[in-house]
Design a protein around this motif. Structure first.
Motif, PDB file in Angstrom:
ATOM      1  N   TRP A  55       0.809  -1.224   0.000  1.00 15.18           N
ATOM      2  CA  TRP A  55       0.000   0.000   0.000  1.00 15.18           C
ATOM      3  C   TRP A  55       0.835   1.263   0.000  1.00 15.18           C
ATOM      4  O   TRP A  55       0.376   2.303  -0.447  1.00 15.18           O
ATOM      5  CB  TRP A  55      -0.945  -0.015   1.203  1.00 15.18           C
ATOM      6  CG  TRP A  55      -2.134  -0.876   0.932  1.00 15.18           C
ATOM      7  CD1 TRP A  55      -2.388  -2.099   1.488  1.00 15.18           C
ATOM      8  CD2 TRP A  55      -3.197  -0.614   0.006  1.00 15.18           C
ATOM      9  NE1 TRP A  55      -3.550  -2.596   0.962  1.00 15.18           N
ATOM     10  CE2 TRP A  55      -4.070  -1.717   0.058  1.00 15.18           C
ATOM     11  CE3 TRP A  55      -3.489   0.438  -0.856  1.00 15.18           C
ATOM     12  CZ2 TRP A  55      -5.210  -1.812  -0.718  1.00 15.18           C
ATOM     13  CZ3 TRP A  55      -4.634   0.358  -1.637  1.00 15.18           C
ATOM     14  CH2 TRP A  55      -5.491  -0.752  -1.567  1.00 15.18           C
ATOM     15  N   ARG A  56       2.083   1.143   0.518  1.00 12.50           N
ATOM     16  CA  ARG A  56       2.887   2.366   0.584  1.00 12.50           C
ATOM     17  C   ARG A  56       3.229   2.893  -0.823  1.00 12.50           C
ATOM     18  O   ARG A  56       2.925   4.044  -1.139  1.00 12.50           O
ATOM     19  CB  ARG A  56       4.152   2.114   1.411  1.00 12.50           C
ATOM     20  CG  ARG A  56       4.961   3.349   1.681  1.00 12.50           C
ATOM     21  CD  ARG A  56       6.168   3.015   2.535  1.00 12.50           C
ATOM     22  NE  ARG A  56       5.807   2.813   3.934  1.00 12.50           N
ATOM     23  CZ  ARG A  56       5.821   3.801   4.830  1.00 12.50           C
ATOM     24  NH1 ARG A  56       6.196   5.003   4.472  1.00 12.50           N
ATOM     25  NH2 ARG A  56       5.488   3.579   6.081  1.00 12.50           N
TER      26      ARG A  56
ATOM     27  N   LYS B  81       1.738   6.346  -2.972  1.00  6.60           N
ATOM     28  CA  LYS B  81       2.570   7.342  -3.659  1.00  6.60           C
ATOM     29  C   LYS B  81       2.121   7.499  -5.117  1.00  6.60           C
ATOM     30  O   LYS B  81       1.954   8.609  -5.621  1.00  6.60           O
ATOM     31  CB  LYS B  81       4.043   6.917  -3.602  1.00  6.60           C
ATOM     32  CG  LYS B  81       4.976   7.975  -4.145  1.00  6.60           C
ATOM     33  CD  LYS B  81       6.432   7.644  -3.854  1.00  6.60           C
ATOM     34  CE  LYS B  81       6.901   6.504  -4.722  1.00  6.60           C
ATOM     35  NZ  LYS B  81       8.314   6.177  -4.532  1.00  6.60           N
TER      36      LYS B  81
END
Lengths: 296, 307
Positions: free
Chosen positions: B18-19, B23
């Motif tokens: 998910w990181r 972005k």
């Protein structure tokens, strides 16, 4: 639409290299045919220039229409510029076109970069949705958009003229394609040197992509400047009209007076920015079009 | 216990986390926000509107189901606008593409000089808007100060009253649309021709094939994906013709040049607004256009290919 048969880097303005030695006059028939065809195609534009310098009394008095004026005058431009607030229309067009072009270029670079360089959830689905939007015709969206913009109170504003067009799926696609062609090693090297994605985009990617970015900029500029249906319905105050809409109302008013000199002066004023772009950046424009298959 | 240790833990490939996704979504947000509000949402909204009608008294919107569609499909006026759209299509597509291919073949001829000059003259309509195209041709068609009938009279033809006779008005609009689209079509055709392998021509030359045989047996077959693409794009553009009609004829004389798009514009934006009816027509038109676009996507991939 699709770009398959046309490669981005293909330079159709380049001269073929395999010119066999021929006698000096062998090409003459081709030259003549192309000259005649070229002049025929450019005729409506050429005529508009000459008529815009022809005095009104000459236009209405002569028995047969002639392309060249007997005496040259600037009156038509003065009339077109003053009779309608043409200066205001052109200013509106520049503001509208400037906002749309800047936003489309910026947002397309950002989204194109994400699609080209990042791995993220739903990437393929989002890309499919993006490309799918290219086949949605304008007719399907302009009525709801008109109602929405009106409800927001944005009719007759620059926001109303521009906001629906701030993004371009085609631009994202074009940027993505170009970014993908830049060697990935550069990215990995920059990462090792500690550069952030944001910095890499603006310090490395965009300078390397000047050609593709300028081709898309020209494309976006022309599409925005030449818009017709949307500005026609979203503006009804005279001082918010764009140049394209201005010429329509000027034509309706002046036609009764058969003042074609002034009408053509107006048309020339509206055409000039696009003709200048065409002359200066023909190569990028032709490339962009050959890559796109989208116009209007 | 031992069995559990021996089992190799099946690590499912879970894709990007998910990181990085968050972005990426920041970069995507502006584009998708605009598209969601002004393209994706309106598709649904357009359909909803097409099921509504403004009640005869008061401004209440009432749902009428598919009644707008039923009324349209049984109304002769609707089929008249379809007919006009089809006329424009038949008029513009074959002529526009035929001209473009002929001109592109000439332009592909390896001239030593002046190439840029001819290209400039021939490509120039590509930057002209529909409104300007309409304006320029309105002058040419003008019976008094115009040029077409004057030129026709030179070769002994008594020119028609272009914009005031129904059939000629269709022709007049068609000519303007073909002209505006020509620069684009030539550019695409030329790109297609120049992508053809030069060796094919050399081989044909060795076999003694003349210019016309080479065009017929090499250029045109090899160009078929491009021709298919051009046909689809031009059909769509002809169905969407608006600016030229708005300026040259305003849909007239009578309703002689009122195509589907123009009727949507008239119903939706001129005088009393019939949003439901306009939306229903827009939806029918859009289904046609999207259908043709999908044929394009599939056709280019599978059918018309020589490599």
């Amino acid at each position: 639409m699709t770009t398959e048969p046309f490669l981005l880097d293909e330079d159709i303005t380049a001269q073929p290299e395999h010119v066999a030695p021929r006698s000096r006059w062998a090409d003459l028939p081709v030259h003549l045919t192309l000259l005649i065809i070229g002049l025929a195609i450019a005729t409506p534009i050429i005529i508009s220039f000459f008529i815009s310098f022809t005095p009104l009394r000459e236009l209405v008095s002569r028995a047969n229409p002639s392309i060249l004026p007997d005496t040259w005058t600037f009156d038509n431009y003065e009339k077109a510029w003053n009779a309608t607030p043409f200066g205001r229309f052109v200013l509106n067009s520049f503001i509208q076109t400037g906002i749309i072009t800047a936003a489309q270029v910026l947002f397309s670079i950002l989204a194109g970069y994400a699609f080209a360089m990042f791995e993220f959830k739903f990437k393929n689905a989002l890309f499919a949705i993006l490309i799918g939007s290219l086949i949605v015709p304008f007719e399907l969206t302009f009525i709801p958009n008109f109602l929405l913009i009106s409800d927001l109170g944005w009719a007759n504003t620059y926001a109303g003229l521009t906001v629906p067009f701030l993004a371009s799926a085609f631009g994202v696609f074009m940027m993505r394609q170009f970014f993908l062609s830049i060697p990935r090693d550069l990215y990995d090297a920059a990462k090792i040197d500690g550069a952030s994605d944001w910095k890499y985009l603006w310090a490395v990617m965009t300078p390397l992509s000047k050609g593709a970015i300028s081709a898309f900029t020209i494309f976006a500029f022309l599409s925005a400047w030449n818009q017709y249906l949307w500005p026609l319905i979203i503006t009804n105050e005279e001082n918010m009209r764009t140049a394209q809409i201005g010429i329509r109302f000027f034509l309706v008013n002046q036609e009764r007076a058969t003042d074609w000199g002034a009408i053509m002066a107006g048309a020339v004023i509206v055409m000039i920015p696009t003709l200048l772009v065409f002359i200066v950046a023909q190569k990028q424009l032709v490339k962009g079009i050959a890559a796109s298959g989208l116009k209007g | 216990m031992a069995a559990r240790v021996e089992r190799i833990p099946k690590k499912r490939f879970s894709g990007p986390g998910w990181r990085p996704t968050a972005k990426a979504y920041v970069y995507l947000f502006p584009t998708f926000f605009i598209l969601a509000v002004f393209v994706y949402f309106p598709i649904i909204e357009s359909f909803r509107l097409s099921l509504n009608r403004v009640a005869p008294f008061g401004n209440q919107e009432i749902s009428v189901g598919f009644d707008n569609y039923r009324r349209l499909l049984t109304s002769p006026d609707f089929w008249d606008t379809v007919k006009v759209s089809v006329y424009f299509m038949i008029g513009t597509v074959p002529v526009g593409i035929g001209l473009a291919v002929a001109i592109a073949i000439l332009l592909a001829y390896p001239l030593k000089r002046l190439n840029w000059f001819y290209r400039t003259l021939i490509f120039v309509p590509v930057v002209i808007s529909s409104a300007i195209a309409g304006t320029l041709f309105k002058l040419l068609y003008n019976p008094v100060v115009g040029f077409f009938n004057h030129w026709l009279s030179i070769i002994g033809i008594d020119g028609p009253n272009w914009l005031n006779e129904q059939n000629w008005a269709v022709v007049a609009v068609t000519i303007a649309v073909v002209w505006r689209q020509l620069g684009f079509n030539v550019i695409i055709a030329l790109a297609g021709i120049q992508a053809i392998d030069e060796q094919l021509y050399e081989a044909a030359k060795v076999d003694g094939a003349g210019v016309f045989r080479r065009i017929w047996h090499i250029t045109l077959p090899m160009l078929s994906p491009t021709l298919f693409f051009l046909a689809v794009v031009n059909v769509i553009i002809s169905l969407q013709a608006f600016g030229e009609i708005n300026i040259l004829t305003d849909g007239g004389p009578g309703r002689g040049t009122t195509n589907l798009v123009y009727q949507v514009f008239v119903d939706g934006f001129v005088g009393t607004r019939f949003v439901g009816r306009a939306s229903a027509q827009a939806f029918l038109l859009a289904i046609m256009i999207i259908g043709i676009s999908i044929i394009n996507f599939r056709g280019l991939r599978s059918r018309v290919h020589y490599q």
